[in-house]
Design a protein around this motif. Sequence first.
Motif, mmCIF file in Angstrom:
data_model
loop_
_atom_site.group_PDB
_atom_site.id
_atom_site.type_symbol
_atom_site.label_atom_id
_atom_site.label_comp_id
_atom_site.label_asym_id
_atom_site.label_seq_id
_atom_site.Cartn_x
_atom_site.Cartn_y
_atom_site.Cartn_z
ATOM 1 N N GLY A 243 0.868 -1.279 -0.064
ATOM 2 C CA GLY A 243 0.044 0.120 -0.014
ATOM 3 C C GLY A 243 1.027 1.164 -0.003
ATOM 4 N N LEU A 244 0.497 2.284 0.546
ATOM 5 C CA LEU A 244 0.932 3.598 0.563
ATOM 6 C C LEU A 244 1.852 3.679 1.931
ATOM 7 N N GLY A 245 2.945 4.282 1.419
ATOM 8 C CA GLY A 245 3.814 4.695 2.907
ATOM 9 C C GLY A 245 4.509 6.175 2.549
ATOM 10 N N TRP A 246 4.870 6.557 3.694
ATOM 11 C CA TRP A 246 5.584 7.793 3.737
ATOM 12 C C TRP A 246 6.782 7.897 4.657
ATOM 13 N N ALA A 247 7.675 8.857 4.280
ATOM 14 C CA ALA A 247 8.608 9.295 5.408
ATOM 15 C C ALA A 247 9.203 10.647 5.234
ATOM 16 N N ASP A 248 9.825 11.234 6.309
ATOM 17 C CA ASP A 248 10.379 12.451 6.168
ATOM 18 C C ASP A 248 11.795 12.321 6.839
ATOM 19 N N ALA A 249 12.607 13.424 6.385
ATOM 20 C CA ALA A 249 13.972 13.390 6.899
ATOM 21 C C ALA A 249 14.466 14.614 6.741
ATOM 22 N N PRO A 250 15.338 15.054 7.678
ATOM 23 C CA PRO A 250 15.814 16.669 7.347
ATOM 24 C C PRO A 250 17.151 16.394 6.664
ATOM 25 N N LEU A 251 17.490 17.273 5.559
ATOM 26 C CA LEU A 251 18.527 17.293 4.663
ATOM 27 C C LEU A 251 19.883 17.712 5.343
ATOM 28 N N GLU A 252 19.933 18.395 6.405
ATOM 29 C CA GLU A 252 21.031 18.884 6.774
ATOM 30 C C GLU A 252 21.534 17.665 7.745
ATOM 31 N N ALA A 253 20.781 16.659 8.254
ATOM 32 C CA ALA A 253 21.436 16.110 9.413
ATOM 33 C C ALA A 253 22.205 14.857 8.512
ATOM 34 N N THR A 254 22.909 14.027 9.546
ATOM 35 C CA THR A 254 23.643 12.767 9.149
ATOM 36 C C THR A 254 22.525 11.948 8.490
ATOM 37 N N PRO A 255 22.933 11.601 7.453
ATOM 38 C CA PRO A 255 21.537 10.546 6.843
ATOM 39 C C PRO A 255 21.625 9.393 7.539
ATOM 40 N N ALA A 256 20.117 8.851 7.689
ATOM 41 C CA ALA A 256 19.999 7.646 8.379
ATOM 42 C C ALA A 256 18.938 6.964 7.531
ATOM 43 N N PRO A 257 19.237 5.640 7.541
ATOM 44 C CA PRO A 257 18.278 4.898 6.545
ATOM 45 C C PRO A 257 16.612 5.267 6.857
ATOM 46 N N LEU A 258 16.256 5.543 5.586
ATOM 47 C CA LEU A 258 14.836 6.141 5.529
ATOM 48 C C LEU A 258 13.818 4.821 5.657
ATOM 49 N N ALA A 259 12.691 4.932 6.797
ATOM 50 C CA ALA A 259 12.009 3.963 7.039
ATOM 51 C C ALA A 259 10.529 4.400 6.462
ATOM 52 N N TRP A 260 9.875 3.663 5.800
ATOM 53 C CA TRP A 260 8.441 4.105 5.504
ATOM 54 C C TRP A 260 7.482 3.582 6.361
ATOM 55 N N LYS A 261 6.497 4.700 6.709
ATOM 56 C CA LYS A 261 5.470 4.509 7.741
ATOM 57 C C LYS A 261 4.066 4.253 6.509
ATOM 58 N N PRO A 262 3.450 3.213 7.054
ATOM 59 C CA PRO A 262 2.408 2.816 6.257
ATOM 60 C C PRO A 262 1.167 3.949 6.656
ATOM 61 N N ILE A 263 0.505 4.006 5.464
ATOM 62 C CA ILE A 263 -0.726 5.195 5.562
ATOM 63 C C ILE A 263 -1.932 4.081 5.336
ATOM 64 N N PRO A 264 -2.610 4.021 6.421
ATOM 65 C CA PRO A 264 -3.737 3.278 6.486
ATOM 66 C C PRO A 264 -5.057 3.806 5.474
#
Length: 724
Positions: A192-213
Amino acid sequence: MASTPPNQTRAQRMDRFMAFAISGGGLAIIGAVLAMLLFITKEALPLFLPPLVRPAGTASALPAGGIWLEEAGKAGVFLSAGEGVRALRLPTGAALPAPAEGPPRPWRAFTRPNAKGESLVIGADGRLSILSLAWTKPAGENDPAQWTLETRWQGDLPLRDQPRELLHFRLIEGDGLGGGQTLRVVVLLDQGLGWADAPLEATPAPLAWKPIPLEAGLTPTAAAWSADGRNLSVGTLEGQLLDLDVEAGTALASASFGEPIQSLGFALGQSSLLVGGREGGLAAYQRVRVGEAFQLQRFHAFPRLQGPVLGFMPSQRDKRFLAWTPEQAVVDHLTTERRLFSAPLEGRGLAALAPRGDLILHADAATGGLRFWTLDAPHPEVSFGLLWGKTHYEGYEKPEQVWQSTGGTDDFEPKFSLIPLVFGTLKGTLYAMLFAFPLAVLGALYTSQFATPRLRNVIKPTVEIMAALPSVVLGFLAGLVMAPLLERMAVEVLVYPFVVLLLMLALAPFWGRLSRPFRNAFGEGREVLWMVPVLLVGLWLASLAGPWVEQAVMGGSYRTWLQTAMGVTYDQRNSLVVGFAMGFAVIPIIFTISEDALSSVPRSLTSASLACGASPWQTAWRVVLPTASPGIFSATMVGLGRAIGETMIVLMATGNTPVMDWSPFNGMRTLSANIAVEIPEAPLHGTLYRVLFLAAFLLFIFTFILNTVAELVRQRLRRRYESI
């Protein structure tokens, strides 16, 4: 044969010369008026010309998955999984230098560049990056070969799970001086649908998708973030349009589109959501508050397209946008719902609209072949329905007639309805004539029929001198003196006519008890002089009675009483102030012409009436007034034309708010005042510039109609009474 005397010859020559000069002057005036009308018409006419579409050629190129056009349409950037970033000169298709850096290819997925040249890319290494495109141009250089394409890569974020499809992303600016950018992404996953957000200036961390019910039975097909990234719009295969709060995991609103939703996009400003269906349906939605909740409102519908809508591209200059299907490409305007461009296509592909909205490009998905069209539609935000009907604007719950030519942002939606301006013109004219007409006509009747010759020789020149007062002076006094004074003494002004009437009724019996010799010597023809002390005493009594009336009837504050009891807001610069001030400008015109017409009534008529036993008042009302009615009507029409065209008084004595309300306690904006206010800021040959000329054309037509009707009525009345 006797010769003509020299004096007579000179007189004949002078007569011929003067006849020629007068005729020439009259024809010159008529020619000047017609020339002005033609010029005004020429400037306003382009508003209603249809868009001009021209094919601009074809070119060959490799297939691409995303296109972004330079502002002038002279160069384009093409994205593809295998080739990465390519730049082409348009419309020839010649290759231009392009940076080679970026994520490793072939890219696994990427989004089509948005109107700002931003794209989201997943490289061959599975990391997520943001691409920002921009052209650097030397000053005055129009050759794309001398430009430099700059590619800025951000992010390089690792992903825990690879999505099936990147649907949409939004870069959100942080708050405050130290706030950075945050990336918010929505994707389509296997589950299904998933979303994620991340600050661009911070040290990159693996992006985990959060489900959208979503509700059971709904299959997502498209998604788009709102401008602030807080809400997510989702289209489904079942034809449902959802407004979701992804952080709370709740649906805020929903609407039925009527067919499976294929694509979502935004018009300029990112507030109007464009929705395209698999069967060619095309509409625009907006979020509106109803009570305590939000609803998705379908506030614009466009002609249906042929085939499924594959995507959108908005212009960066106005509210036009591009939509395309495998069979058709169109450019529509959001506000007016006008179809500016339509062209048939042959098979699937990508389309792009230049930021100025004047170039359309289509790239065939199979062959990469390019087709170009130019679009000349300089005034798409104007239509006959918008000027004279109700239009549904962004942020409004229902269609309305609004004038608002400018706003605080570049994505502002201009509103050019002329109805509020015409309404304001009629309203200001009405209140001015309500004040000026009875005073001028009755004053002219008294001066011509009842005043002594000595008094008449004082009154008439004094009133005529009033016509010499500049309107800017009257407007200045009305705005800075009369408006504050009326605000402080509004109740006293309201009470004053009743106080004077009661005072006159109280004094009338005493006047009748005076001796006839005294009344004949000091009263007949001089009544207006006795009215001066009565008016002054009435003014004093009104100043005493006003506060008492305000306290006893209105609870101590007339403004609060108006708001609570009648729902009316009192503005300091309102229609009453305009009526008084503009009335002073109109009174001399109506008075002078009416007095001349009344004085021209043959004395034989009045003498005959008096001889038959009629009183002087009956003679004036039943004989003189009807006989002089053609001249009085002409005077009224001239005064009406003066009131309609008045500029400075209305400009300075009102708030110039284009509201449609007959209340005398608020202001208005007239056609003439609007021209004076807006023309200094109107770009030459722009839409506002031409709409103002259209307003001038309306003023011209109003005046012409008034004068024509006045002449027709005057001639009819003249024929009716000329036999008397």
